[in-house]
Write a protein that holds these residues in place. Sequence first.
Motif, PDB file in Angstrom:
ATOM      1  N   LYS A  97       3.621  25.245  13.300  1.00  0.00           N
ATOM      2  CA  LYS A  97       3.078  26.060  12.211  1.00  0.00           C
ATOM      3  C   LYS A  97       4.169  26.613  11.294  1.00  0.00           C
ATOM      4  CE  LYS A  97      -0.904  27.524  14.997  1.00  0.00           C
ATOM      5  NZ  LYS A  97      -1.662  28.686  15.526  1.00  0.00           N
ATOM      6  N   ASP A  98       5.362  26.035  11.370  1.00  0.00           N
ATOM      7  CA  ASP A  98       6.472  26.569  10.578  1.00  0.00           C
ATOM      8  C   ASP A  98       6.474  26.055   9.141  1.00  0.00           C
ATOM      9  OD1 ASP A  98       7.205  23.963  10.920  1.00  0.00           O
ATOM     10  OD2 ASP A  98       9.085  24.367  11.975  1.00  0.00           O
ATOM     11  N   GLY A  99       5.446  25.304   8.756  1.00  0.00           N
ATOM     12  CA  GLY A  99       5.354  24.810   7.393  1.00  0.00           C
ATOM     13  C   GLY A  99       6.009  23.466   7.173  1.00  0.00           C
ATOM     14  N   GLU A 100       6.715  22.951   8.157  1.00  0.00           N
ATOM     15  CA  GLU A 100       7.367  21.653   8.053  1.00  0.00           C
ATOM     16  C   GLU A 100       6.356  20.534   8.334  1.00  0.00           C
ATOM     17  OE1 GLU A 100       9.338  19.339   6.866  1.00  0.00           O
ATOM     18  OE2 GLU A 100      11.132  20.427   7.527  1.00  0.00           O
ATOM     19  N   ASP A 101       6.519  19.404   7.661  1.00  0.00           N
ATOM     20  CA  ASP A 101       5.655  18.246   7.885  1.00  0.00           C
ATOM     21  C   ASP A 101       6.359  17.297   8.839  1.00  0.00           C
ATOM     22  OD1 ASP A 101       3.977  16.097   7.855  1.00  0.00           O
ATOM     23  OD2 ASP A 101       4.119  15.689   5.711  1.00  0.00           O
ATOM     24  N   TYR A 102       5.958  17.334  10.111  1.00  0.00           N
ATOM     25  CA  TYR A 102       6.598  16.507  11.126  1.00  0.00           C
ATOM     26  C   TYR A 102       5.891  15.176  11.332  1.00  0.00           C
ATOM     27  CZ  TYR A 102       9.243  20.687  12.382  1.00  0.00           C
ATOM     28  OH  TYR A 102      10.073  21.775  12.355  1.00  0.00           O
ATOM     29  N   ARG A 103       4.848  14.908  10.567  1.00  0.00           N
ATOM     30  CA  ARG A 103       4.067  13.702  10.787  1.00  0.00           C
ATOM     31  C   ARG A 103       4.873  12.427  10.528  1.00  0.00           C
ATOM     32  NH1 ARG A 103      -0.841  14.763   6.778  1.00  0.00           N
ATOM     33  NH2 ARG A 103       0.972  15.390   5.504  1.00  0.00           N
ATOM     34  N   GLU A 104       4.494  11.368  11.231  1.00  0.00           N
ATOM     35  CA  GLU A 104       5.038  10.046  10.950  1.00  0.00           C
ATOM     36  C   GLU A 104       4.238   9.449   9.795  1.00  0.00           C
ATOM     37  OE1 GLU A 104       7.691   6.722  12.116  1.00  0.00           O
ATOM     38  OE2 GLU A 104       7.666   8.898  12.370  1.00  0.00           O
ATOM     39  N   TRP A 105       4.949   8.903   8.808  1.00  0.00           N
ATOM     40  CA  TRP A 105       4.312   8.280   7.659  1.00  0.00           C
ATOM     41  C   TRP A 105       4.504   6.777   7.739  1.00  0.00           C
ATOM     42  CZ3 TRP A 105       1.915  10.631   3.234  1.00  0.00           C
ATOM     43  CH2 TRP A 105       1.778  12.023   3.354  1.00  0.00           C
ATOM     44  N   VAL A 106       3.434   6.036   7.441  1.00  0.00           N
ATOM     45  CA  VAL A 106       3.420   4.584   7.603  1.00  0.00           C
ATOM     46  C   VAL A 106       3.287   3.922   6.232  1.00  0.00           C
ATOM     47  CG1 VAL A 106       2.180   2.625   8.593  1.00  0.00           C
ATOM     48  CG2 VAL A 106       2.416   4.761   9.907  1.00  0.00           C
ATOM     49  N   LEU A 107       4.177   2.968   5.946  1.00  0.00           N
ATOM     50  CA  LEU A 107       4.174   2.242   4.676  1.00  0.00           C
ATOM     51  C   LEU A 107       3.802   0.784   4.946  1.00  0.00           C
ATOM     52  CD1 LEU A 107       4.945   2.522   1.605  1.00  0.00           C
ATOM     53  CD2 LEU A 107       7.184   1.614   2.252  1.00  0.00           C
TER      54      LEU A 107
ATOM     55  N   GLY B  67       0.825  -1.196   0.000  1.00  0.00           N
ATOM     56  CA  GLY B  67       0.000   0.000   0.000  1.00  0.00           C
ATOM     57  C   GLY B  67       0.857   1.243   0.000  1.00  0.00           C
ATOM     58  N   GLU B  68       0.268   2.375  -0.348  1.00  0.00           N
ATOM     59  CA  GLU B  68       1.011   3.630  -0.369  1.00  0.00           C
ATOM     60  C   GLU B  68       1.216   4.158   1.051  1.00  0.00           C
ATOM     61  OE1 GLU B  68      -1.063   6.335  -2.843  1.00  0.00           O
ATOM     62  OE2 GLU B  68      -0.620   5.264  -4.703  1.00  0.00           O
ATOM     63  N   ALA B  69       2.288   4.921   1.229  1.00  0.00           N
ATOM     64  CA  ALA B  69       2.553   5.526   2.530  1.00  0.00           C
ATOM     65  C   ALA B  69       1.485   6.558   2.858  1.00  0.00           C
ATOM     66  CB  ALA B  69       3.936   6.165   2.535  1.00  0.00           C
ATOM     67  N   GLN B  70       1.050   6.581   4.128  1.00  0.00           N
ATOM     68  CA  GLN B  70       0.050   7.531   4.606  1.00  0.00           C
ATOM     69  C   GLN B  70       0.472   8.057   5.967  1.00  0.00           C
ATOM     70  OE1 GLN B  70      -3.483   4.929   4.458  1.00  0.00           O
ATOM     71  NE2 GLN B  70      -4.280   6.234   2.820  1.00  0.00           N
ATOM     72  N   PRO B  71       0.002   9.276   6.326  1.00  0.00           N
ATOM     73  CA  PRO B  71       0.274   9.769   7.683  1.00  0.00           C
ATOM     74  C   PRO B  71      -0.296   8.807   8.712  1.00  0.00           C
ATOM     75  CG  PRO B  71      -0.555  11.524   6.277  1.00  0.00           C
ATOM     76  CD  PRO B  71      -0.732  10.253   5.511  1.00  0.00           C
ATOM     77  N   ALA B  72       0.387   8.664   9.840  1.00  0.00           N
ATOM     78  CA  ALA B  72      -0.022   7.699  10.859  1.00  0.00           C
ATOM     79  C   ALA B  72      -1.458   7.919  11.326  1.00  0.00           C
ATOM     80  CB  ALA B  72       0.935   7.762  12.037  1.00  0.00           C
ATOM     81  N   ASP B  73      -1.901   9.172  11.407  1.00  0.00           N
ATOM     82  CA  ASP B  73      -3.263   9.447  11.869  1.00  0.00           C
ATOM     83  C   ASP B  73      -4.317   8.991  10.872  1.00  0.00           C
ATOM     84  OD1 ASP B  73      -2.231  10.534  14.157  1.00  0.00           O
ATOM     85  OD2 ASP B  73      -2.426  12.623  13.495  1.00  0.00           O
ATOM     86  N   GLU B  74      -3.924   8.769   9.619  1.00  0.00           N
ATOM     87  CA  GLU B  74      -4.883   8.383   8.579  1.00  0.00           C
ATOM     88  C   GLU B  74      -4.651   6.964   8.069  1.00  0.00           C
ATOM     89  OE1 GLU B  74      -4.439  11.272   5.498  1.00  0.00           O
ATOM     90  OE2 GLU B  74      -4.399  12.955   6.906  1.00  0.00           O
ATOM     91  N   ALA B  75      -3.533   6.366   8.393  1.00  0.00           N
ATOM     92  CA  ALA B  75      -3.157   5.080   7.827  1.00  0.00           C
ATOM     93  C   ALA B  75      -4.024   3.947   8.358  1.00  0.00           C
ATOM     94  CB  ALA B  75      -1.691   4.790   8.133  1.00  0.00           C
ATOM     95  N   VAL B  76      -4.251   2.951   7.499  1.00  0.00           N
ATOM     96  CA  VAL B  76      -4.923   1.720   7.889  1.00  0.00           C
ATOM     97  C   VAL B  76      -4.048   0.557   7.438  1.00  0.00           C
ATOM     98  CG1 VAL B  76      -7.256   2.664   7.828  1.00  0.00           C
ATOM     99  CG2 VAL B  76      -6.258   1.712   5.749  1.00  0.00           C
ATOM    100  N   LEU B  77      -4.059  -0.513   8.214  1.00  0.00           N
ATOM    101  CA  LEU B  77      -3.291  -1.710   7.902  1.00  0.00           C
ATOM    102  C   LEU B  77      -4.227  -2.919   7.884  1.00  0.00           C
ATOM    103  CD1 LEU B  77      -0.162  -1.189  10.218  1.00  0.00           C
ATOM    104  CD2 LEU B  77      -0.350  -0.672   7.783  1.00  0.00           C
ATOM    105  N   THR B  78      -3.844  -3.922   7.132  1.00  0.00           N
ATOM    106  CA  THR B  78      -4.597  -5.179   7.120  1.00  0.00           C
ATOM    107  C   THR B  78      -3.973  -6.124   8.128  1.00  0.00           C
ATOM    108  OG1 THR B  78      -5.187  -4.900   4.800  1.00  0.00           O
ATOM    109  CG2 THR B  78      -5.364  -7.116   5.715  1.00  0.00           C
ATOM    110  N   VAL B  79      -4.714  -6.417   9.178  1.00  0.00           N
ATOM    111  CA  VAL B  79      -4.233  -7.274  10.254  1.00  0.00           C
ATOM    112  C   VAL B  79      -5.202  -8.447  10.386  1.00  0.00           C
ATOM    113  CG1 VAL B  79      -3.606  -7.413  12.697  1.00  0.00           C
ATOM    114  CG2 VAL B  79      -3.253  -5.275  11.436  1.00  0.00           C
ATOM    115  N   ARG B  80      -4.706  -9.649  10.144  1.00  0.00           N
ATOM    116  CA  ARG B  80      -5.525 -10.870  10.185  1.00  0.00           C
ATOM    117  C   ARG B  80      -6.764 -10.720   9.321  1.00  0.00           C
ATOM    118  NH1 ARG B  80      -4.197  -9.860  15.538  1.00  0.00           N
ATOM    119  NH2 ARG B  80      -2.576 -11.218  16.393  1.00  0.00           N
TER     120      ARG B  80
END
Length: 366
Positions: free
Chosen positions: A311-321, A275-288
Motif C-alpha cells: 500500500k506504499d503507492g508503488e506499482d509492483y505489478r509485472e507488465w507483459v508486452l 499489443g500494448e503492455a498490460q499488467p500480468a493479471d489483465e494481459a491476454v496473448l494470442t496463442v495458436r
Amino acid sequence: MPVQIGLWRVDGTPVRVRPARMPLEERLEEIIESDPAMLGQDLLIIGRQVVTSFGSRIDLVAVDVDGGLHVLELKRDRTPREVVAQVLDYGSWVQGLTDDDIRGIYNTYRRGGDGPEFDEAFAEVFGTTAPEALNTSHKLTVVASEMDDATERLVTYLATGYDVPINVMFFDYYEDDGRSYLARTWMLDQNTTAAGASRTGTAARKQHPWNGQDWYVSFGEEESSRNWDDARRYGFVSAGGGKWFSRTLRQVPVGGRIFAYIPKTGYVGVGEVVGEAQPADEAVLTVRDSTVPFRSLDLHGPYRHHTSDPKDGEDYREWVLPVRWLATVDRDEALSKQGLFANQHSACKLRHQFTIDTLAQFFDLD
C-alpha cells in the motif's frame, strides 16, 4: 611551471641520473601509442598521423570512456608557439567531427580491417559499451621536453581564463646503466583542463540518430520471476517489481521491433510488438490463433513480486508486452560479444549501430 623531477640511483652510493636528449622523437609517439595510459587515464587510440580537412596531420587522436576526444601533438622541431597554434587549429577541426567521422578515422587506423571494430576495441579497453554520442568534449595536449616562459603564459591564459581544454605534458628522458627511462609531468593541474573540456565545444552534441524502429529490452531471469522459455513459447517480454522497471517497457509502441537481452547471458530474440503492455493479471496473448489470458498459460515463472508494504503507492505489478517473434535462440546460444549495447533499463531506444548491425546478421534480418 611544471614540477621539476630529480632522479637518483640508490643501489649504493646515491648517484643522480641526469636527463638526456631522446634519440628520436618519433619513438615517443610510438611509446604513447603503445601505452596511452601513461597520459594519466585510460584512452583508446583511434588514429595516428590523422589527416585533417586542411591537409595537416595530427600525431595521435584518442577517445576516453565518456566519448571525449584527445588530440596529442608532439613539439618536434617546431617552436613552442608554433605547436600551440597548431594544436588549437586541430581543436577547431575535431570539434566538428561526427560519430561517423570518428569511426571512419578508427577504421583507417586499424589497418584495412585487421583489428577489432571500434565498439569491440572500446569495450576491451574500458569494459563497457561506447556511449551513444561521441565527441561530447575534447582535450588538446602538447607533448614537449621544454617550453619557454611566454608559451607557458599563453597556455595558462587560454586554459584558466577562457576554458580552452589545452595542456602541456613534459617528458624527461633518462639513461642509466644501459636502461632508458621516461618521467612525465603536466604543466597545469589536470583538473583545471578537465573542467574546461567538459564545457567546451560539443558538450551539447545530439545523440546518434534513432531509426524510429528498434528497441532494446532487458529480460531479467536472475530475479527468479521470469523464464525465457515462457516468453519464447508464448510470445511476450515482461518487466516489473516497481515503476522504475515497468515504466520504460510500457513506452514501447505497437509495431516497434525489439531485441531481447538476458543480462549476463546475451541477446536471445528479435520480434515485433503486437499489443500494448498490460499488467500480468489483465494481459491476454494470442496463442495458436486463440486469445488466452496470460495467467491461464502453463508458465515456469511466477511473474509476481512480493512486497513488504503493497500500500506504499508503488506499482509492483509485472507488465507483459505481446511480441510476434521473428527469430529466437535458446539462452545457451545467446549472442554475447564485446561492444554490444547493454543497459540497466527494462527498455530503451536502440541507437547503437554496431549492435543493430551485429544482431541483424546474427538473426538473419534484412
